[in-house]
Design a protein around this motif. Sequence first.
Motif, PDB file in Angstrom:
ATOM      1  N   LEU A  26       0.825  -1.199   0.000  1.00  0.00           N
ATOM      2  CA  LEU A  26       0.000   0.000   0.000  1.00  0.00           C
ATOM      3  C   LEU A  26       0.865   1.257   0.000  1.00  0.00           C
ATOM      4  CD1 LEU A  26      -2.799   1.308   0.176  1.00  0.00           C
ATOM      5  CD2 LEU A  26      -2.638   1.119   2.664  1.00  0.00           C
ATOM      6  N   SER A  27       1.923   1.246   0.830  1.00  0.00           N
ATOM      7  CA  SER A  27       2.820   2.401   0.888  1.00  0.00           C
ATOM      8  C   SER A  27       3.506   2.634  -0.449  1.00  0.00           C
ATOM      9  CB  SER A  27       3.857   2.178   1.994  1.00  0.00           C
ATOM     10  OG  SER A  27       4.816   3.214   2.000  1.00  0.00           O
ATOM     11  N   VAL A  28       4.014   1.568  -1.063  1.00  0.00           N
ATOM     12  CA  VAL A  28       4.695   1.698  -2.356  1.00  0.00           C
ATOM     13  C   VAL A  28       3.717   2.154  -3.435  1.00  0.00           C
ATOM     14  CG1 VAL A  28       5.892   0.412  -4.167  1.00  0.00           C
ATOM     15  CG2 VAL A  28       6.493   0.042  -1.782  1.00  0.00           C
ATOM     16  N   THR A  29       2.501   1.614  -3.402  1.00  0.00           N
ATOM     17  CA  THR A  29       1.500   1.993  -4.401  1.00  0.00           C
ATOM     18  C   THR A  29       1.140   3.471  -4.291  1.00  0.00           C
ATOM     19  OG1 THR A  29       0.577  -0.255  -4.395  1.00  0.00           O
ATOM     20  CG2 THR A  29      -0.820   1.503  -5.262  1.00  0.00           C
ATOM     21  N   VAL A  30       0.982   3.953  -3.065  1.00  0.00           N
ATOM     22  CA  VAL A  30       0.669   5.375  -2.868  1.00  0.00           C
ATOM     23  C   VAL A  30       1.783   6.254  -3.424  1.00  0.00           C
ATOM     24  CG1 VAL A  30       0.380   7.166  -1.115  1.00  0.00           C
ATOM     25  CG2 VAL A  30      -0.866   5.017  -0.905  1.00  0.00           C
ATOM     26  N   ARG A  31       3.038   5.881  -3.168  1.00  0.00           N
ATOM     27  CA  ARG A  31       4.168   6.655  -3.694  1.00  0.00           C
ATOM     28  C   ARG A  31       4.179   6.655  -5.218  1.00  0.00           C
ATOM     29  NH1 ARG A  31       9.146   3.887  -1.076  1.00  0.00           N
ATOM     30  NH2 ARG A  31      10.234   5.262  -2.560  1.00  0.00           N
ATOM     31  N   ALA A  32       3.937   5.486  -5.817  1.00  0.00           N
ATOM     32  CA  ALA A  32       3.954   5.382  -7.278  1.00  0.00           C
ATOM     33  C   ALA A  32       2.807   6.175  -7.900  1.00  0.00           C
ATOM     34  CB  ALA A  32       3.884   3.924  -7.700  1.00  0.00           C
ATOM     35  N   LEU A  33       1.609   6.078  -7.318  1.00  0.00           N
ATOM     36  CA  LEU A  33       0.463   6.818  -7.848  1.00  0.00           C
ATOM     37  C   LEU A  33       0.644   8.319  -7.673  1.00  0.00           C
ATOM     38  CD1 LEU A  33      -2.551   4.580  -6.722  1.00  0.00           C
ATOM     39  CD2 LEU A  33      -1.561   4.809  -9.012  1.00  0.00           C
ATOM     40  N   SER A  34       1.243   8.718  -6.547  1.00  0.00           N
ATOM     41  CA  SER A  34       1.502  10.139  -6.327  1.00  0.00           C
ATOM     42  C   SER A  34       2.464  10.688  -7.390  1.00  0.00           C
ATOM     43  CB  SER A  34       2.078  10.351  -4.924  1.00  0.00           C
ATOM     44  OG  SER A  34       2.430  11.703  -4.725  1.00  0.00           O
ATOM     45  N   VAL A 140      11.372  17.613 -12.208  1.00  0.00           N
ATOM     46  CA  VAL A 140      11.949  17.895 -13.513  1.00  0.00           C
ATOM     47  C   VAL A 140      11.292  17.009 -14.558  1.00  0.00           C
ATOM     48  CG1 VAL A 140      14.059  17.827 -14.898  1.00  0.00           C
ATOM     49  CG2 VAL A 140      14.145  18.642 -12.536  1.00  0.00           C
ATOM     50  N   VAL A 141      10.923  17.601 -15.684  1.00  0.00           N
ATOM     51  CA  VAL A 141      10.289  16.866 -16.771  1.00  0.00           C
ATOM     52  C   VAL A 141      11.326  15.969 -17.455  1.00  0.00           C
ATOM     53  CG1 VAL A 141       9.141  17.109 -19.012  1.00  0.00           C
ATOM     54  CG2 VAL A 141       8.552  18.634 -17.133  1.00  0.00           C
ATOM     55  N   GLY A 142      10.874  14.811 -17.924  1.00  0.00           N
ATOM     56  CA  GLY A 142      11.728  13.972 -18.757  1.00  0.00           C
ATOM     57  C   GLY A 142      12.602  12.987 -18.017  1.00  0.00           C
ATOM     58  N   GLU A 143      12.457  12.845 -16.697  1.00  0.00           N
ATOM     59  CA  GLU A 143      13.238  11.861 -15.966  1.00  0.00           C
ATOM     60  C   GLU A 143      12.736  10.460 -16.305  1.00  0.00           C
ATOM     61  OE1 GLU A 143      15.888  13.093 -13.096  1.00  0.00           O
ATOM     62  OE2 GLU A 143      15.761  13.757 -15.180  1.00  0.00           O
ATOM     63  N   SER A 144      13.630   9.488 -16.319  1.00  0.00           N
ATOM     64  CA  SER A 144      13.246   8.121 -16.657  1.00  0.00           C
ATOM     65  C   SER A 144      12.377   7.531 -15.544  1.00  0.00           C
ATOM     66  CB  SER A 144      14.491   7.249 -16.866  1.00  0.00           C
ATOM     67  OG  SER A 144      15.187   7.083 -15.647  1.00  0.00           O
ATOM     68  N   SER A 145      11.517   6.601 -15.936  1.00  0.00           N
ATOM     69  CA  SER A 145      10.646   5.949 -14.954  1.00  0.00           C
ATOM     70  C   SER A 145      11.462   5.230 -13.894  1.00  0.00           C
ATOM     71  CB  SER A 145       9.706   4.956 -15.652  1.00  0.00           C
ATOM     72  OG  SER A 145       8.878   5.624 -16.584  1.00  0.00           O
ATOM     73  N   TRP A 146      12.582   4.628 -14.295  1.00  0.00           N
ATOM     74  CA  TRP A 146      13.434   3.906 -13.345  1.00  0.00           C
ATOM     75  C   TRP A 146      13.970   4.835 -12.265  1.00  0.00           C
ATOM     76  CZ3 TRP A 146      18.734   4.398 -12.277  1.00  0.00           C
ATOM     77  CH2 TRP A 146      19.274   3.380 -11.485  1.00  0.00           C
ATOM     78  N   LEU A 147      14.123   6.116 -12.608  1.00  0.00           N
ATOM     79  CA  LEU A 147      14.707   7.069 -11.664  1.00  0.00           C
ATOM     80  C   LEU A 147      13.676   7.671 -10.725  1.00  0.00           C
ATOM     81  CD1 LEU A 147      17.295   8.525 -10.804  1.00  0.00           C
ATOM     82  CD2 LEU A 147      16.851  10.245 -12.547  1.00  0.00           C
ATOM     83  N   VAL A 148      12.456   7.844 -11.173  1.00  0.00           N
ATOM     84  CA  VAL A 148      11.481   8.581 -10.360  1.00  0.00           C
ATOM     85  C   VAL A 148      10.516   7.671  -9.600  1.00  0.00           C
ATOM     86  CG1 VAL A 148      11.597  10.597 -11.866  1.00  0.00           C
ATOM     87  CG2 VAL A 148       9.866   8.849 -12.301  1.00  0.00           C
ATOM     88  N   TYR A 149      10.304   6.454 -10.079  1.00  0.00           N
ATOM     89  CA  TYR A 149       9.374   5.555  -9.397  1.00  0.00           C
ATOM     90  C   TYR A 149      10.128   4.640  -8.421  1.00  0.00           C
ATOM     91  CZ  TYR A 149       5.685   7.025 -12.575  1.00  0.00           C
ATOM     92  OH  TYR A 149       4.757   7.776 -13.257  1.00  0.00           O
ATOM     93  N   PRO A 150       9.463   4.192  -7.349  1.00  0.00           N
ATOM     94  CA  PRO A 150      10.135   3.347  -6.338  1.00  0.00           C
ATOM     95  C   PRO A 150      10.312   1.916  -6.836  1.00  0.00           C
ATOM     96  CG  PRO A 150       7.837   3.643  -5.741  1.00  0.00           C
ATOM     97  CD  PRO A 150       8.067   4.514  -6.954  1.00  0.00           C
ATOM     98  N   VAL A 151      11.205   1.738  -7.802  1.00  0.00           N
ATOM     99  CA  VAL A 151      11.386   0.427  -8.433  1.00  0.00           C
ATOM    100  C   VAL A 151      11.857  -0.606  -7.416  1.00  0.00           C
ATOM    101  CG1 VAL A 151      12.643  -0.830 -10.217  1.00  0.00           C
ATOM    102  CG2 VAL A 151      11.866   1.509 -10.655  1.00  0.00           C
TER     103      VAL A 151
END
Length: 207
Positions: A26-34, A140-151
Amino acid sequence: MPNRGRTRFLRGAVLLFLAFGALGCLSVTVRALSEFYARHRWHVAQGVVTAAEVKSYTGPSLRDHVAHYFVEYEVRFAVPADQCLTATIYSDEREPLPCWGIFRTRSTDSWTTANAWLERRRLNSPVGILHDPHGPDVKVVGESSWLVYPVKGILTMSGWMAFFLTFLNIAQRRLRFLQTLPEDYDASPPPSSQSPGPNDLIDLKLS
């Protein structure tokens, strides 16, 4: 899992671990959705990177004693004064980029990786800035998904849930099988009878 009692106990323990895993998911999902919401709903303004630095911190727990690294960017971007919610704005009306903010990458345990992130953005390079219309956060616009999401969190919790769901399925199948057997069934090996000791043999001879 030799009998129903032990099987039920192990099933209860697995359910407890799954409950902890559900909270983590739930915590990870909230971070990713945010993050997803911010990158698709926040307003975009043109800006520049004015400063960048690799910073570090150590975790709050005794077990987390290693250093974690991230990159902190200082940015300036063009928005009207009433839309700059970062608490810092230049008073000169002729300034084309009056709003100032801070953007941080996610953390990593590798100093080399953090420095590679640092080199991606040159000072005074133009960037698109996502700014929260209701708060001080900027991205910042254009950051990779691997960098911004809690992979890392997503992979960890996925592995956690997969492992304990598999164990729960095994326990459930074992319990269903045990329920087809007599109530007092126990697959544990019976205690071995104690062999006579040296003193016992001496007593037999004397008698």
